[in-house]
Design a protein around this motif. Structure first.
Motif, PDB file in Angstrom:
ATOM      1  N   PHE A 198      19.973  21.619  60.763  1.00 28.47           N
ATOM      2  CA  PHE A 198      21.128  20.737  60.689  1.00 28.47           C
ATOM      3  C   PHE A 198      21.149  19.822  61.905  1.00 28.47           C
ATOM      4  O   PHE A 198      20.883  20.244  63.022  1.00 28.47           O
ATOM      5  N   SER A 199      21.510  18.567  61.686  1.00 31.91           N
ATOM      6  CA  SER A 199      21.426  17.566  62.753  1.00 31.91           C
ATOM      7  C   SER A 199      22.700  17.448  63.578  1.00 31.91           C
ATOM      8  O   SER A 199      22.704  16.772  64.612  1.00 31.91           O
TER       9      SER A 199
ATOM     10  N   ALA B 140      30.621  19.437  50.732  1.00 29.68           N
ATOM     11  CA  ALA B 140      29.483  20.032  51.441  1.00 29.68           C
ATOM     12  C   ALA B 140      28.269  19.128  51.340  1.00 29.68           C
ATOM     13  O   ALA B 140      27.948  18.608  50.276  1.00 29.68           O
ATOM     14  N   HIS B 141      27.586  18.923  52.468  1.00 29.94           N
ATOM     15  CA  HIS B 141      26.379  18.105  52.418  1.00 29.94           C
ATOM     16  C   HIS B 141      25.129  18.944  52.664  1.00 29.94           C
ATOM     17  O   HIS B 141      24.021  18.460  52.513  1.00 29.94           O
ATOM     18  N   GLU B 142      25.311  20.212  53.017  1.00 23.99           N
ATOM     19  CA  GLU B 142      24.190  21.142  53.154  1.00 23.99           C
ATOM     20  C   GLU B 142      24.673  22.503  52.665  1.00 23.99           C
ATOM     21  O   GLU B 142      25.808  22.908  52.933  1.00 23.99           O
TER      22      GLU B 142
ATOM     23  N   LYS C 194      22.174  31.506  51.256  1.00 21.08           N
ATOM     24  CA  LYS C 194      23.232  32.503  51.057  1.00 21.08           C
ATOM     25  C   LYS C 194      24.544  31.873  50.595  1.00 21.08           C
ATOM     26  O   LYS C 194      25.570  32.550  50.529  1.00 21.08           O
ATOM     27  N   GLY C 195      24.531  30.583  50.282  1.00 18.04           N
ATOM     28  CA  GLY C 195      25.726  29.936  49.765  1.00 18.04           C
ATOM     29  C   GLY C 195      26.700  29.462  50.824  1.00 18.04           C
ATOM     30  O   GLY C 195      27.849  29.158  50.509  1.00 18.04           O
ATOM     31  N   LEU C 196      26.263  29.357  52.065  1.00 13.99           N
ATOM     32  CA  LEU C 196      27.124  28.833  53.121  1.00 13.99           C
ATOM     33  C   LEU C 196      27.074  27.314  53.105  1.00 13.99           C
ATOM     34  O   LEU C 196      25.998  26.711  53.148  1.00 13.99           O
ATOM     35  N   SER C 197      28.243  26.687  53.038  1.00  8.81           N
ATOM     36  CA  SER C 197      28.315  25.233  53.050  1.00  8.81           C
ATOM     37  C   SER C 197      28.508  24.739  54.473  1.00  8.81           C
ATOM     38  O   SER C 197      29.252  25.336  55.253  1.00  8.81           O
ATOM     39  N   VAL C 198      27.851  23.665  54.808  1.00 17.23           N
ATOM     40  CA  VAL C 198      28.048  23.002  56.095  1.00 17.23           C
ATOM     41  C   VAL C 198      28.723  21.672  55.793  1.00 17.23           C
ATOM     42  O   VAL C 198      28.143  20.803  55.135  1.00 17.23           O
ATOM     43  N   ARG C 199      29.972  21.539  56.233  1.00 16.38           N
ATOM     44  CA  ARG C 199      30.791  20.391  55.872  1.00 16.38           C
ATOM     45  C   ARG C 199      31.236  19.626  57.118  1.00 16.38           C
ATOM     46  O   ARG C 199      31.611  20.232  58.115  1.00 16.38           O
TER      47      ARG C 199
ATOM     48  N   ARG D  11      38.746   8.596  49.747  1.00 11.11           N
ATOM     49  CA  ARG D  11      37.737   7.898  48.944  1.00 11.11           C
ATOM     50  C   ARG D  11      36.320   8.364  49.305  1.00 11.11           C
ATOM     51  O   ARG D  11      35.374   8.164  48.534  1.00 11.11           O
ATOM     52  N   ASN D  12      36.185   8.981  50.487  1.00 12.48           N
ATOM     53  CA  ASN D  12      34.888   9.501  50.932  1.00 12.48           C
ATOM     54  C   ASN D  12      34.737  10.991  50.663  1.00 12.48           C
ATOM     55  O   ASN D  12      33.804  11.624  51.164  1.00 12.48           O
ATOM     56  N   GLY D  13      35.668  11.540  49.865  1.00 17.73           N
ATOM     57  CA  GLY D  13      35.558  12.945  49.490  1.00 17.73           C
ATOM     58  C   GLY D  13      36.314  13.904  50.374  1.00 17.73           C
ATOM     59  O   GLY D  13      36.092  15.115  50.301  1.00 17.73           O
ATOM     60  N   LEU D  14      37.225  13.409  51.204  1.00 19.41           N
ATOM     61  CA  LEU D  14      37.991  14.288  52.089  1.00 19.41           C
ATOM     62  C   LEU D  14      39.052  15.037  51.292  1.00 19.41           C
ATOM     63  O   LEU D  14      39.742  14.454  50.463  1.00 19.41           O
TER      64      LEU D  14
END
Length: 267
Positions: free
Chosen positions: A107-108, A126-128, A132-137, A255-258
């Motif tokens: 992750f960056s 979530a973008h990653e 194990k199904g962990l989302s990085v948001r 509008r950006n998915g928040l």
């Protein structure tokens, strides 16, 4: 696997044992960093940042907490580490933490929050997602707590010595999306979260969760007592300004998915 540092007071061997037992159970190793206490602060720092006669000041406990985290950042920079996990000594850890640490290098983001208090948080889609199904948001709130986060070297360099870490609690400074130093960082969180402070769960489970802060030692807000009207007006202005800013930002970013959601703790 990322290097792990945890902050611990010498006066709390119970918390040190608590953390070391968790690391052993999860197959992790960590480096203990001695926490600073108010008695470690210089007279000049106390006079400059902990004076309750000023409209904005930090309690000595809050200031020493921030300086303890700075000590970790200094240590990681001196060691040449590119990315580390930083924990406080009252963090309950998820069994999924080792899995995440193996993937964290992919992750960056400069700062990844792995903690939750259970409060609602404004997050993006979530973008990653790990195996194990962990989302990085990416997130847009200023969540409370600094018990667990992954930090890159570039973030440590931006945070270290920043003036707002002398006037704000460390979590408010690190996680603010609107003001420095938090606004200088690319920031995400893990959902579900991988740690939580003992104080955020059921009471009476363990003495380890007992706070080290003596409420009798907390400085009174002398400025507010001496200037009640001026202080009340300033607080109202801050609340109105912050509330309006947050409302406008939330509408714009939808509008950006928040969206707003509870970030749970991963069992």
């Amino acid at each position: 696997m990322l290097p792990i540092y945890y902050i611990n007071l010498a006066s709390r061997p119970d918390r040190r044992q608590f953390m070391e037992e968790q690391f052993a159970r999860l197959g992790l190793t960590a480096t203990r960093i001695e926490a600073l206490t108010p008695s470690d602060l210089s007279e000049s720092d106390v006079a400059a940042y902990c004076d309750p006669l000023k409209p904005n000041y930090m309690s000595p406990n809050m200031f020493s907490c921030a300086m303890s985290h700075e000590r970790v950042w200094q240590t990681m920079l001196a060691a040449g580490e590119s990315q580390v996990l930083i924990l406080e000594d009252d963090a309950e850890l998820s069994s999924l933490l080792p899995h995440f640490l193996e993937a964290a290098g992919n992750f960056s983001e400069e700062l990844i929050r792995i903690e939750t208090t259970g409060a609602r948080t404004r997050v993006y889609l979530a973008h990653e997602v790990t195996q194990k199904g962990l989302s990085v948001r990416r997130f847009r709130s200023t969540p409370m707590g600094s018990a667990g986060y992954v930090l890159r070297r570039s973030a440590a360099e931006k945070l270290l010595g920043h003036p707002r870490l002398r006037t704000l609690a460390i979590d408010l400074a690190m996680y603010s999306p609107f003001e420095e130093p938090g606004a200088l960082l690319t920031r995400s969180l893990v959902d579900p979260a991988l740690c939580r402070q003992l104080g955020t769960q059921r009471e009476g489970q363990s003495e380890v969760g007992r706070s080290n802060i003596d409420t009798k030692q907390v400085l009174p807000r002398k400025y507010a007592d001496l200037h009640p009207v001026k202080n009340a007006v300033a607080r109202m202005r801050r609340k109105l300004r912050t509330g309006l800013r947050n409302a406008v930002d939330h509408v714009r970013e939808q509008r950006n998915g928040l969206n707003s959601k509870h970030v749970d703790f991963a069992p």
